[in-house]
Design a protein around this motif. Structure first.
Motif, PDB file in Angstrom:
ATOM      1  N   GLU A   1       0.739  -1.249  -0.105  1.00  0.00           N
ATOM      2  CA  GLU A   1       0.076   0.030   0.081  1.00  0.00           C
ATOM      3  C   GLU A   1       1.008   1.418  -0.009  1.00  0.00           C
ATOM      4  O   GLU A   1       2.189   1.142   0.217  1.00  0.00           O
ATOM      5  CB  GLU A   1      -1.010  -0.102   1.181  1.00  0.00           C
ATOM      6  CG  GLU A   1      -1.829  -1.251   1.247  1.00  0.00           C
ATOM      7  CD  GLU A   1      -3.053  -1.020   2.220  1.00  0.00           C
ATOM      8  OE1 GLU A   1      -2.896   0.073   2.961  1.00  0.00           O
ATOM      9  OE2 GLU A   1      -3.755  -1.974   2.446  1.00  0.00           O
TER      10      GLU A   1
ATOM     11  N   GLN B   1       0.728   8.998  -2.844  1.00  0.00           N
ATOM     12  CA  GLN B   1      -0.897   8.696  -3.030  1.00  0.00           C
ATOM     13  C   GLN B   1      -1.197   9.669  -4.315  1.00  0.00           C
ATOM     14  O   GLN B   1      -1.987   9.192  -5.208  1.00  0.00           O
ATOM     15  CB  GLN B   1      -1.386   8.740  -2.003  1.00  0.00           C
ATOM     16  CG  GLN B   1      -1.514   7.717  -0.880  1.00  0.00           C
ATOM     17  CD  GLN B   1      -2.028   8.044   0.448  1.00  0.00           C
ATOM     18  OE1 GLN B   1      -2.480   9.163   0.795  1.00  0.00           O
ATOM     19  NE2 GLN B   1      -2.090   7.193   1.373  1.00  0.00           N
TER      20      GLN B   1
ATOM     21  N   SER C   1      -5.750  -2.509 -15.842  1.00  0.00           N
ATOM     22  CA  SER C   1      -4.879  -3.564 -15.796  1.00  0.00           C
ATOM     23  C   SER C   1      -4.419  -3.857 -17.298  1.00  0.00           C
ATOM     24  O   SER C   1      -3.413  -4.551 -17.472  1.00  0.00           O
ATOM     25  CB  SER C   1      -5.723  -4.731 -15.385  1.00  0.00           C
ATOM     26  OG  SER C   1      -6.770  -5.140 -16.227  1.00  0.00           O
TER      27      SER C   1
ATOM     28  N   PHE D   1       2.586  -0.896  -6.205  1.00  0.00           N
ATOM     29  CA  PHE D   1       1.285  -0.519  -6.252  1.00  0.00           C
ATOM     30  C   PHE D   1       0.721  -0.780  -7.511  1.00  0.00           C
ATOM     31  O   PHE D   1      -0.234  -1.546  -7.850  1.00  0.00           O
ATOM     32  CB  PHE D   1       0.834   0.829  -5.775  1.00  0.00           C
ATOM     33  CG  PHE D   1      -0.649   0.894  -5.515  1.00  0.00           C
ATOM     34  CD1 PHE D   1      -1.047   0.653  -4.193  1.00  0.00           C
ATOM     35  CD2 PHE D   1      -1.478   1.270  -6.291  1.00  0.00           C
ATOM     36  CE1 PHE D   1      -2.382   0.996  -3.938  1.00  0.00           C
ATOM     37  CE2 PHE D   1      -2.756   1.779  -5.977  1.00  0.00           C
ATOM     38  CZ  PHE D   1      -3.238   1.397  -4.892  1.00  0.00           C
TER      39      PHE D   1
ATOM     40  N   GLN E   1      -1.250  -4.157  -6.921  1.00  0.00           N
ATOM     41  CA  GLN E   1      -2.590  -3.763  -6.724  1.00  0.00           C
ATOM     42  C   GLN E   1      -3.445  -3.399  -7.815  1.00  0.00           C
ATOM     43  O   GLN E   1      -4.508  -3.749  -8.252  1.00  0.00           O
ATOM     44  CB  GLN E   1      -2.622  -2.501  -5.782  1.00  0.00           C
ATOM     45  CG  GLN E   1      -2.011  -2.442  -4.584  1.00  0.00           C
ATOM     46  CD  GLN E   1      -2.896  -2.983  -3.406  1.00  0.00           C
ATOM     47  OE1 GLN E   1      -4.232  -3.212  -3.568  1.00  0.00           O
ATOM     48  NE2 GLN E   1      -2.627  -2.755  -2.221  1.00  0.00           N
ATOM     49  N   LEU E   2      -3.059  -2.602  -9.039  1.00  0.00           N
ATOM     50  CA  LEU E   2      -3.551  -2.505 -10.316  1.00  0.00           C
ATOM     51  C   LEU E   2      -3.605  -3.514 -11.249  1.00  0.00           C
ATOM     52  O   LEU E   2      -4.068  -3.492 -12.298  1.00  0.00           O
ATOM     53  CB  LEU E   2      -3.005  -1.047 -10.692  1.00  0.00           C
ATOM     54  CG  LEU E   2      -3.508   0.099  -9.753  1.00  0.00           C
ATOM     55  CD1 LEU E   2      -3.028   1.320 -10.440  1.00  0.00           C
ATOM     56  CD2 LEU E   2      -4.636   0.161  -9.038  1.00  0.00           C
TER      57      LEU E   2
ATOM     58  N   ARG F   1     -12.288   0.547  -4.467  1.00  0.00           N
ATOM     59  CA  ARG F   1     -11.442  -0.576  -5.084  1.00  0.00           C
ATOM     60  C   ARG F   1     -10.242  -0.542  -4.435  1.00  0.00           C
ATOM     61  O   ARG F   1      -9.394  -1.727  -4.198  1.00  0.00           O
ATOM     62  CB  ARG F   1     -11.286  -0.380  -6.656  1.00  0.00           C
ATOM     63  CG  ARG F   1     -12.710  -0.403  -7.438  1.00  0.00           C
ATOM     64  CD  ARG F   1     -12.253  -0.467  -8.739  1.00  0.00           C
ATOM     65  NE  ARG F   1     -13.453  -0.487  -9.638  1.00  0.00           N
ATOM     66  CZ  ARG F   1     -13.607  -0.616 -10.956  1.00  0.00           C
ATOM     67  NH1 ARG F   1     -12.504  -0.642 -11.660  1.00  0.00           N
ATOM     68  NH2 ARG F   1     -14.839  -0.642 -11.735  1.00  0.00           N
ATOM     69  N   TRP F   2      -9.649   0.430  -4.078  1.00  0.00           N
ATOM     70  CA  TRP F   2      -8.282   0.534  -3.843  1.00  0.00           C
ATOM     71  C   TRP F   2      -7.807   1.303  -2.570  1.00  0.00           C
ATOM     72  O   TRP F   2      -8.788   2.289  -2.228  1.00  0.00           O
ATOM     73  CB  TRP F   2      -7.222   0.929  -4.837  1.00  0.00           C
ATOM     74  CG  TRP F   2      -7.161   0.076  -5.939  1.00  0.00           C
ATOM     75  CD1 TRP F   2      -7.057  -1.253  -6.243  1.00  0.00           C
ATOM     76  CD2 TRP F   2      -7.924   0.600  -7.372  1.00  0.00           C
ATOM     77  NE1 TRP F   2      -7.306  -1.686  -7.468  1.00  0.00           N
ATOM     78  CE2 TRP F   2      -7.956  -0.525  -8.166  1.00  0.00           C
ATOM     79  CE3 TRP F   2      -8.561   1.930  -7.835  1.00  0.00           C
ATOM     80  CZ2 TRP F   2      -8.202  -0.182  -9.558  1.00  0.00           C
ATOM     81  CZ3 TRP F   2      -9.074   1.657  -9.240  1.00  0.00           C
ATOM     82  CH2 TRP F   2      -8.796   0.976 -10.101  1.00  0.00           C
TER      83      TRP F   2
END
Length: 292
Positions: free
Chosen positions: A74, A81, A96, A113, A117-118, A268-269
């Protein structure tokens, strides 16, 4: 009530002296780590843990990146961020399938990330091999695979190569020396190469920070390349980082649509997307927040 005896006082005194000696030892140890030793022409790479946080340094006290040990994939730093704010103007169902590139690895927060994550195709460019090694060993950076590549090289040289012409959807630029005094690459020629590398709907996000940095001068260079209607900027963070978004094509924005997008991103994130709208605005509009 128990009495405080002479022996109790001695125990407290000894404990205080011991604590002081430990503090002096740790301070000297950290000072030695920040002694500016170099391997060749590159600064020494150090990291230190403070509770649940791990910090990356390049031979100086300046923090080059960090990671929350309990949540290594994260992003916890506010300015990092914000470098993900391009999500506000992207088809989230296509993320994606997109290609992200980071110029400057740091502690690999953005790289991890985007990759983990993505699930984006992710390329990071880093000049210092010891930073790459440290991130792999201590900052949970995965090994290269079909969708992740870490390139050892000079970011300015790499981004100028024809190989990347109109290949990058998201370009994230965070390039600083060991003192974090100013951006290492901050010229119109560099930003022109970045613009050239972006796809038609691509976006560059840049961290402008440092005691010797000149935000207005940097913004002028970026605007000269991308155009005034294609550049957005955040208000500075408390630490002084200003994140600029520059789009290959100028973007129209609608407050209600942005709010809906931000809410979807947060669902989502782990990103504070709705908060971005209060501090982000087209650069030419004197930073009137988009959320108003």
């Amino acid at each position: 009530m128990a009495k405080f005896t002479t022996m109790d006082f001695m125990y407290v005194l000894i404990a205080c002296i011991f604590a002081i000696l430990i503090g002096v030892f740790l301070a000297k140890k950290q000072a030695r780590a920040f002694s500016g030793q170099r391997k060749g022409d590159l600064p020494e790479v150090n990291f230190f843990d403070y509770g649940d946080m791990r910090f990356l340094h390049l031979g100086t006290p300046a923090v080059q990146g960090s990671m929350k040990i309990s949540k290594p994939f994260e992003i916890h730093l506010e300015y990092v961020q914000r470098m993900m704010a391009w999500l506000l103007l992207t088809d989230l169902d296509r993320v994606s399938h997109m290609h992200a590139m980071q110029l400057g690895l740091g502690a690999a927060s953005l790289t991890k990330f985007c990759h983990s994550q993505l699930h984006m195709h992710t390329t990071a460019v880093e000049l210092n091999p010891h930073v790459i090694e440290t991130c792999r060993l201590w900052f949970n950076l995965p090994d290269d695979n079909a969708k992740l590549q870490v390139v050892l090289g000079d970011a300015g040289v790499v981004i100028s190569q024809d190989l990347w012409h109109e290949k990058i959807d998201i370009l994230q630029v965070d390039l600083y020396d060991q003192d974090a005094a100013r951006p290492v690459l901050d010229t119109e020629d560099f930003y022109r190469d970045c613009h050239r590398a972006l796809t038609h709907d691509g976006c560059m996000t840049v961290n402008l920070f440092g005691r010797d940095a000149r935000y207005d001068a940097s913004l002028k260079k970026i605007t000269a390349v991308f155009g005034p209607d294609a550049v957005w900027a955040f208000k500075p963070t408390t630490a002084g980082n200003t994140i600029v978004l520059a789009f290959r094509q100028a973007r129209m924005w609608d407050p209600q649509a942005l709010l809906s997008q931000a809410q979807t991103i947060q669902a989502r994130w782990p990103l504070p997307a709705t908060a971005w709208l209060k501090v982000l605005a087209p650069a030419h509009q004197k930073r009137t927040p988009l959320g108003r």
